[in-house]
Write an enzyme that holds these catalytic residues in place. Structure first.
Site, PDB file in Angstrom:
ATOM      1  N   ALA A 121       0.612  -1.308   0.128  1.00 51.48           N
ATOM      2  CA  ALA A 121       0.088  -0.183   0.163  1.00 51.48           C
ATOM      3  C   ALA A 121       0.742   1.079  -0.158  1.00 51.48           C
ATOM      4  CB  ALA A 121      -1.183  -0.212   1.445  1.00 51.48           C
ATOM      5  N   HIS A 122       1.871   1.369  -1.234  1.00 55.83           N
ATOM      6  CA  HIS A 122       2.341   2.504  -1.024  1.00 55.83           C
ATOM      7  C   HIS A 122       2.550   3.402  -2.595  1.00 55.83           C
ATOM      8  CE1 HIS A 122       5.715   1.838   2.581  1.00 55.83           C
ATOM      9  NE2 HIS A 122       4.943   1.093   2.487  1.00 55.83           N
ATOM     10  N   ARG A 204      14.323 -24.221  -2.426  1.00 58.78           N
ATOM     11  CA  ARG A 204      15.494 -23.851  -3.475  1.00 58.78           C
ATOM     12  C   ARG A 204      15.793 -22.159  -3.376  1.00 58.78           C
ATOM     13  NH1 ARG A 204      12.456 -27.847  -6.577  1.00 58.78           N
ATOM     14  NH2 ARG A 204      13.482 -29.062  -6.317  1.00 58.78           N
ATOM     15  N   ASP A 225      -2.521 -10.943  13.900  1.00 59.83           N
ATOM     16  CA  ASP A 225      -3.739 -10.536  14.145  1.00 59.83           C
ATOM     17  C   ASP A 225      -4.740 -11.557  13.314  1.00 59.83           C
ATOM     18  OD1 ASP A 225      -2.879 -10.400  11.009  1.00 59.83           O
ATOM     19  OD2 ASP A 225      -3.657  -8.422  11.014  1.00 59.83           O
ATOM     20  N   GLY A 226      -3.834 -12.680  12.741  1.00 61.22           N
ATOM     21  CA  GLY A 226      -4.269 -13.871  12.208  1.00 61.22           C
ATOM     22  C   GLY A 226      -4.820 -13.713  11.169  1.00 61.22           C
ATOM     23  N   HIS A 228      -2.790 -11.604   8.190  1.00 60.46           N
ATOM     24  CA  HIS A 228      -1.356 -10.807   7.577  1.00 60.46           C
ATOM     25  C   HIS A 228      -0.502 -11.697   7.556  1.00 60.46           C
ATOM     26  CE1 HIS A 228      -2.257  -6.992   8.120  1.00 60.46           C
ATOM     27  NE2 HIS A 228      -1.272  -6.377   6.911  1.00 60.46           N
ATOM     28  N   ASP A 251       1.199  -2.279  12.779  1.00 61.24           N
ATOM     29  CA  ASP A 251       1.305  -1.830  11.144  1.00 61.24           C
ATOM     30  C   ASP A 251      -0.101  -1.744  11.527  1.00 61.24           C
ATOM     31  OD1 ASP A 251       1.783  -0.753   8.676  1.00 61.24           O
ATOM     32  OD2 ASP A 251       1.495  -3.382   8.064  1.00 61.24           O
ATOM     33  N   LEU A 284      -3.860  -6.645   1.047  1.00 57.98           N
ATOM     34  CA  LEU A 284      -3.784  -5.971   2.561  1.00 57.98           C
ATOM     35  C   LEU A 284      -3.199  -4.674   2.510  1.00 57.98           C
ATOM     36  CD1 LEU A 284      -3.279  -9.002   4.295  1.00 57.98           C
ATOM     37  CD2 LEU A 284      -5.272  -8.011   4.703  1.00 57.98           C
ATOM     38  N   GLY A 286      -1.830  -2.338   5.641  1.00 55.07           N
ATOM     39  CA  GLY A 286      -1.424  -2.216   6.939  1.00 55.07           C
ATOM     40  C   GLY A 286      -3.036  -3.229   7.630  1.00 55.07           C
TER      41      GLY A 286
END
Length: 357
Positions: A121-122, A204, A225-226, A228, A251, A284, A286
């Site tokens: 998200a940048h 590998r 948080d379950g 991420h 985050d 996602l 954050g």
């Protein structure tokens, strides 16, 4: 102040029944003052969030950010120290954010020195290579910055950034194992939100995650948080890294503490549904949890409370170089103290000895 009749999390991060005395600092023995009976509760050090972007409708990039309101919100949620985290912006806007957040103990500058393929998200148009001359301007305020070492000349500048006193965290990166290992050898000490913003671990091609796990002393941020990370991955990281290298972070974004809905941040539209923050394409963007909520969920995933707390207090303090004065309930350290009920809800919070809750 004396907190009595509770399970006290000692500086060895083992619970024992007893009392804790403090003024502005944790005391060696007893002290004069009022006492609170904490029967059935736990006394733990205040939490330290090294990676949080915002809450309550504003974030570190926003001109209207209210640092005091943000701090009070986090204090009431057990977080006594935090680094406001900026995102990818032009340097002039980062300078403005750093100036606005002058009350913070420091800034986590996540961007703009990232890779476009793993930008998350940048805003891609604002991503650029490491600029050491700019970092010299903010070296007294920026504690951590994220760098993708495979981009341009970024790898060759990591040592110069470290020499400024800024911690380098690798992340938002497609770096190979070899490139990442060299970056850690050059002075990078951390991994930004492990497994997020980088390729998956492959047997590998271990990549960035493999290089961090294979190192002896790299701190690895974990968003527990379950969402991420699957709970099984959180448990695996805990077993692999131990409590001395796994750093819990939130985050969290501006939607934290607010309802589901649409939010705008750093030029991006973020949609929050069922507590999950995502961009329009589903990526996602954050989290919406506080660090304390991440700790509580970690306990639900099977991590002992004492260990979960350590990874959100003393370990981030070590990662920042702050462990001499915060991070545990050791005598002489700041009296940043949280009292939990038996169900792990927060009963009281003290910040440098002052009762907040």
């Amino acid at each position: 102040m004396i907190l009595k009749n509770a399970q006290i999390l000692g500086e060895d991060f083992v619970f024992s029944h007893g009392s804790l005395a403090f003024t502005e600092k944790i005391e060696e023995g007893s002290c004069n003052g009022p006492a609170i009976d904490c029967e059935g509760g736990y006394v733990i050090p205040g939490l330290i969030d090294v990676h949080t972007h915002g809450a309550l409708g504003f974030d570190a990039d926003a001109p209207e950010v209210d640092f005091d309101a943000w701090q009070i919100f986090l204090l009431k949620n057990g977080v006594t120290t935090f680094l406001p985290s900026t995102t990818t912006q032009v340097h002039e806007d980062i300078l403005a954010s750093v100036a606005r957040l002058n009350k913070a103990v420091g800034i986590n500058m996540e961007g703009p020195y990232l890779s476009i393929p793993k930008r998350g998200a940048h805003v891609p148009e604002k991503i650029r290579e490491v600029d050491v001359s700019f970092l010299k301007q903010v070296a007294d305020r920026v504690r951590i910055t994220t760098i993708a070492p495979e981009v341009g000349e970024n790898a060759s500048k990591i040592r110069q950034v470290c020499d400024l006193g800024i911690k380098v965290s690798l992340g938002h990166s497609t770096a190979s194992y070899e490139v990442a290992a060299k970056a850690f050898a050059a002075g990078a000490t951390q991994l930004t939100h492990t497994f997020n913003g980088c390729p998956p671990l492959d047997h590998r091609e271990p990549g960035l995650v493999g290089a961090a796990l294979d190192a002896d002393s790299v701190f690895c941020e974990v968003i527990s948080d379950g969402i991420h990370l699957h709970p099984a991955i959180v448990r695996m990281l805990y077993r692999q890294l131990g409590t001395d290298r796994m750093v819990m972070i939130s985050d969290s974004i501006r939607a934290t503490g607010l309802a589901n809905g649409k939010y705008c941040s750093a030029g991006l539209e973020i949609y929050v549904k069922d507590g999950q923050a995502r961009l329009e394409d589903g990526r996602l963007a954050g989290s919406t949890v506080t660090l304390y909520e991440a700790v509580r969920r970690s306990v639900g995933f099977g991590i002992p409370l004492a260990h979960a707390v350590k990874m959100a207090s003393l370990t981030p303090a070590h990662a920042l170089g702050f462990s001499d004065f915060i991070g545990s309930l050791a005598p002489g350290k700041d009296a940043d103290v949280v009292v939990l009920n038996g169900d792990l809800s927060i009963r009281h919070v003290f910040y440098k000895g002052e009762q907040i809750l």
